[in-house]
Scaffold this active site. Structure first.
Site, PDB file in Angstrom:
ATOM      1  N   GLU A  45     -34.397  -1.740 -15.434  1.00  0.00           N
ATOM      2  CA  GLU A  45     -35.611  -1.132 -14.883  1.00  0.00           C
ATOM      3  C   GLU A  45     -36.092  -1.891 -13.647  1.00  0.00           C
ATOM      4  OE1 GLU A  45     -37.072   1.629 -15.441  1.00  0.00           O
ATOM      5  OE2 GLU A  45     -35.845   2.247 -17.135  1.00  0.00           O
ATOM      6  N   TYR A 128     -45.565   1.294 -14.979  1.00  0.00           N
ATOM      7  CA  TYR A 128     -44.371   2.099 -15.235  1.00  0.00           C
ATOM      8  C   TYR A 128     -43.321   1.309 -16.007  1.00  0.00           C
ATOM      9  CZ  TYR A 128     -39.754   3.964 -14.783  1.00  0.00           C
ATOM     10  OH  TYR A 128     -38.487   4.379 -15.092  1.00  0.00           O
ATOM     11  N   ASP A 146     -41.528   8.414 -13.601  1.00  0.00           N
ATOM     12  CA  ASP A 146     -40.963   7.962 -12.323  1.00  0.00           C
ATOM     13  C   ASP A 146     -40.891   9.167 -11.389  1.00  0.00           C
ATOM     14  OD1 ASP A 146     -38.842   9.471 -13.276  1.00  0.00           O
ATOM     15  OD2 ASP A 146     -37.336   7.910 -12.991  1.00  0.00           O
TER      16      ASP A 146
END
Length: 354
Positions: A45, A128, A146
């Site tokens: 990520e 996020y 996203d």
């Protein structure tokens, strides 16, 4: 019930069409009892921020071969990690990667916390990323949004508010669909849908598992969504980089300050970057030559035109900035992209000077 049915339809599609990625535990593996590696989820990520899946695959594979656990990464020297990160860009991510790894080891015994709230307290992890790790690694029903998910939600609900103003609305819509059952697989399913079916251009609506409830498909507006507020033109900055080659093959390099662009990375001594080249002086006295050409590079907020100066210097050269790195330990691949472009220009110039 409608939202639950939509999530189930997407998960059924994902079970068949999930992309295979080196950091992902696929739906078949999950069904067989395998669980995602939180270290792999976190590392991927962070790497994927502002970067494509294609670009990240090789880096992820190399990082996990060099540092199989978060403890291995935390124990590594900064310069080695920064060197391996070179080329991925957005170098603050690499600095935060090390900070986060060391906090996980020192404060959490090498185990990532499993809630969004706790993950948010770690260096370099924003809303996020915290939601993505909590969902994908620990199956928490967090809302993961996203760019792919924003596009899917804008089309599914025919939202014409331009981004970034539409972000809160699209996040709220995504929350209505996030299921309690298999939330980690669901989060990855929506991202896969956006990456492979609901693509920015020419979405494949005919084979989309959400084609029936998609409001934009029905209205014929899917190709134009999501709308975006036009970006301001990027300014252009200029600078000078000095590349000195000592007679034993050593190169004059400096480690850039931790804060700012390319922080903590190796680079060539030189001027600052501004609309006009700022006042500066070369890092040492030498017969500096202009080989012609510029290293051109685009950062997030500006274009850079970097002029190059080259010089051969003797063994006794005493630089005011930087230090000579022996040829045996210098790897051009350790340089950030713009510095590597400058090196390519200089290397050709030194060949011509021979």
């Amino acid at each position: 019930m409608r939202e639950t049915a939509q999530a189930a339809d997407l998960l059924s599609w994902y079970d068949v069409h999930a992309r295979q990625m080196p950091w992902r535990t696929g739906p078949a593996e999950r069904a067989a009892g395998a669980r995602p590696n939180p270290y792999h989820v976190w590392l991927s990520e962070v790497m994927l921020q502002q970067t494509t899946v294609a670009a990240v695959r090789e880096y992820f594979t190399r990082f996990t071969a060099l540092w199989p656990t978060v403890g291995d990464l935390a124990a590594e020297e900064d310069a080695r990690v920064m060197g391996e990160w070179a080329g991925l860009g957005y170098y603050a991510r690499a600095r935060n990667l090390l900070k986060c790894a060391r906090v996980v080891v020192s404060d959490h015994g090498g185990t990532f916390p499993d809630t969004r709230e706790a993950l948010l307290k770690l260096p370099g992890i924003g809303p996020y990323t915290a939601a993505a790790i909590a969902s994908i690694a620990f199956d928490r029903p967090e809302v993961v949004v996203d760019g792919n998910v924003e596009r899917v939600m804008a089309r599914l609900h025919d939202v014409h508010t331009p981004l970034p103003a539409a972000k809160p609305e699209l996040t709220a819509l995504a929350a209505t669909l996030t299921p309690e059952d298999r939330p980690g697989d669901y989060a990855q399913a929506v991202m896969d849908l956006g990456a492979t079916i609901c693509t920015p251009r020419n979405p494949a609506c005919g084979i989309c598992p959400w084609r029936a409830p998609c409001a934009a498909r029905a209205a014929g507006t899917a190709p134009e969504l999501p709308k975006k507020t036009p970006k301001k033109p990027k300014p252009t900055r200029q600078g000078v980089a000095y590349l000195a080659l000592r007679e034993d093959g050593a190169w004059l390099l400096e480690t850039r300050p931790d804060k700012g662009l390319l922080g903590g990375m190796l680079g060539w001594p030189g001027s600052g970057w501004a609309e006009e080249v700022p006042p500066h002086e070369p890092p040492l006295e030498a017969d500096w030559r202009d080989p012609g050409g510029e290293a051109l590079h685009t950062f997030t907020h500006f274009h850079l035109r970097l002029s190059v100066r080259v010089a051969r210097v003797p063994m006794g050269a005493n630089p005011r900035a930087g230090a000579f790195l022996p040829a045996a330990t210098f790897r051009p691949s350790d340089l950030p992209t713009v510095m590597r472009k400058a090196f390519d220009l200089a290397r050709g110039a030194f060949v011509d000077m021979e």
